[in-house]
Write a protein that holds these residues in place. Structure first.
Motif, PDB file in Angstrom:
ATOM      1  N   LEU A  32       8.914   7.195   4.726  1.00  0.00           N
ATOM      2  CA  LEU A  32       9.301   6.504   5.953  1.00  0.00           C
ATOM      3  C   LEU A  32       8.409   6.902   7.123  1.00  0.00           C
ATOM      4  O   LEU A  32       8.076   6.062   7.970  1.00  0.00           O
ATOM      5  N   GLY A  33       8.023   8.190   7.182  1.00  0.00           N
ATOM      6  CA  GLY A  33       7.166   8.637   8.277  1.00  0.00           C
ATOM      7  C   GLY A  33       5.799   7.971   8.261  1.00  0.00           C
ATOM      8  O   GLY A  33       5.259   7.638   9.322  1.00  0.00           O
ATOM      9  N   ALA A  34       5.222   7.768   7.068  1.00  0.00           N
ATOM     10  CA  ALA A  34       3.918   7.107   6.999  1.00  0.00           C
ATOM     11  C   ALA A  34       4.001   5.656   7.441  1.00  0.00           C
ATOM     12  O   ALA A  34       3.119   5.145   8.152  1.00  0.00           O
ATOM     13  N   VAL A  35       5.066   4.958   7.038  1.00  0.00           N
ATOM     14  CA  VAL A  35       5.230   3.553   7.461  1.00  0.00           C
ATOM     15  C   VAL A  35       5.427   3.470   8.970  1.00  0.00           C
ATOM     16  O   VAL A  35       4.822   2.621   9.650  1.00  0.00           O
ATOM     17  N   ALA A  68       4.085   3.909  -0.082  1.00  0.00           N
ATOM     18  CA  ALA A  68       4.341   3.966   1.358  1.00  0.00           C
ATOM     19  C   ALA A  68       3.786   5.237   1.982  1.00  0.00           C
ATOM     20  O   ALA A  68       3.243   5.202   3.091  1.00  0.00           O
ATOM     21  N   ALA A  69       3.914   6.363   1.293  1.00  0.00           N
ATOM     22  CA  ALA A  69       3.453   7.636   1.866  1.00  0.00           C
ATOM     23  C   ALA A  69       1.949   7.663   2.054  1.00  0.00           C
ATOM     24  O   ALA A  69       1.452   8.255   3.026  1.00  0.00           O
ATOM     25  N   PHE A  70       1.193   7.046   1.146  1.00  0.00           N
ATOM     26  CA  PHE A  70      -0.270   7.053   1.235  1.00  0.00           C
ATOM     27  C   PHE A  70      -0.834   5.692   1.611  1.00  0.00           C
ATOM     28  O   PHE A  70      -2.055   5.525   1.605  1.00  0.00           O
ATOM     29  N   GLN A  71       0.048   4.723   1.941  1.00  0.00           N
ATOM     30  CA  GLN A  71      -0.372   3.402   2.392  1.00  0.00           C
ATOM     31  C   GLN A  71      -1.371   2.765   1.424  1.00  0.00           C
ATOM     32  O   GLN A  71      -2.464   2.319   1.804  1.00  0.00           O
ATOM     33  N   LEU A  72      -0.993   2.722   0.160  1.00  0.00           N
ATOM     34  CA  LEU A  72      -1.846   2.158  -0.890  1.00  0.00           C
ATOM     35  C   LEU A  72      -1.520   0.676  -1.052  1.00  0.00           C
ATOM     36  O   LEU A  72      -0.809   0.267  -1.971  1.00  0.00           O
TER      37      LEU A  72
END
Length: 400
Positions: A148-151, A206-210
């Motif tokens: 959630l933090g990366a998004v 989501a965490a690494f925005q792949l």
């Protein structure tokens, strides 16, 4: 007629210059008029006019920065330090609090029994018990925060600078090293039940925005790669899906297998600016509520192993004492009984003892993923291959 000049030791001294109030000074003895005076702030010792020709040092930037009324502007470095401190405080403090709570719950809320457990359960045993039972909870919290933090972070970066304060999870994701994020996903991979492992796919994306665009710059090879990945996932899960459909009441299992891979295709990328602030508040409350809900079984899980101890004289009747062995010395075996109370059993009266599983360890689903039970983790599944499950002793089935 020239003005008189005074004579000093080194020669003539020029006459003093007088200035007219608010006007020009007359030339004296052929000299130019004194520069006009300009108004300046009064000093501590009185007001003195400052000549206009003398430069005055001015600050390059205003001393007082423009700050919105009622709002404190934090330095970015200080904000990162505060976020890092709060993150590591939560990571270290939550396990310690949970360990203390577990001892209190295990003791049935009785002070003396709690002190007995504290005196005999060492910190190493307590930490080992916490890691084996609460590692899933810890990894779940970390995975949720990082995903959630990366998004939220990539969404907040698209907003104009200074529009709004960055969400808490976004700040935690910013200050966390990549190896910590990978370690949390690895911990979840080996401790989560196989049934919930598909949820790691959208969380990792989501965490690494792949996003799919990062797989390949061209559209056709990109979709070929996505199709190959989905085909491999389908080959892995297809037998389990067939068994779940055959049983007819395993719709939750089917949803947990099918939905996460499809969600992983769309979870990356920024969110609209209007939903960032409400979504950040809702997700923080939701993650906290989920962790509290998941923490209840962790707190109530026994710290000590469950045993059934057969007690009795050699030639007399015997009794099965069901509970948790706290400590054993040369005189007594201290047993925390399952239904409450502490019992001291003389060592000479102990005839047998068996280890029993708890009710939470009994399986609820009859599904497997390539010889691994869906409710087992990878760590538990590999352990069962090394040490297969033995038959449950009859004493474990009979309540005390």
């Amino acid at each position: 007629m020239s003005a008189p000049t005074a004579t000093g030791g080194d020669g003539p001294v020029p006459p003093p210059r007088t200035s007219a109030p608010g006007g020009d000074a007359s030339a004296i003895d052929g000299t130019a008029a004194a520069p006009p005076a300009v108004d300046r702030p009064l000093g501590a010792e009185g007001g003195v006019a400052w000549p206009a020709a003398v430069p005055v040092a001015e600050p390059a930037e205003p001393v007082v920065a423009a700050v919105e009324p009622g709002r404190v502007r934090w330095d970015p470095a200080e904000r990162r330090a505060r976020a890092s401190q709060s993150f590591w405080t939560a990571v270290v403090g939550v396990p310690a609090i949970f360990s203390v709570l577990r001892l209190g719950v295990e003791a049935g809320g009785e002070l003396q029994t709690t002190l007995l457990l504290v005196a005999n359960v060492g910190p190493v045993n307590l930490l080992a018990g916490f890691l084996t039972t609460a590692a899933r909870l810890l990894s779940t919290g970390l995975v949720a925060v990082f995903a959630l933090g990366a998004v939220l972070a990539v969404s907040a970066d698209r907003l104009p600078p200074g529009t709004r304060r960055r969400p808490l999870f976004a700040r935690w994701a910013d200050i966390t090293p990549a190896w910590v994020v990978l370690a949390s996903f690895l911990l979840a991979l080996i401790t989560w039940p196989l049934l919930y492992l598909p949820l790691l796919l959208p969380a990792f994306v989501a965490a690494f925005q792949l996003s799919p665009a990062r797989l390949h710059e061209r559209v056709a090879p990109r979709w070929l790669l996505i199709g190959a990945l989905l085909a491999g996932y389908g080959w892995l899960m297809l037998p389990t899906m067939r068994d779940a459909m055959r049983q007819g009441d395993e719709w939750l299992v089917l949803a947990l297998i099918v939905v996460p891979p499809l969600l992983a295709l769309f979870v990356a990328g920024p969110l609209p600016g209007l939903v960032i602030r409400p979504l950040s508040s809702v997700t923080e409350v939701a993650v906290l509520a989920t962790l509290v809900w998941a923490a209840v079984p962790v707190i109530t899980t026994p710290v000590l192993p469950l045993t059934v101890t057969t007690v009795g004289a050699e030639s007399g009747p015997t009794e099965d004492v069901r509970g948790h062995v706290v400590t054993t010395d040369d005189v007594n075996m201290v047993i925390l009984q399952e239904r409450g109370g502490v019992r001291y059993v003389p060592v000479g009266l102990v005839r047998a003892q068996v280890l029993c599983p708890s009710e939470e360890e009994l399986p609820r689903h009859q599904l497997r993923i390539h010889d691994f039970h869906v409710e087992d983790s990878l760590l538990e599944g590999m352990g069962r291959r090394v040490r297969p499950v033995h038959r449950i002793d009859a004493a474990c089935r009979t309540p005390a």
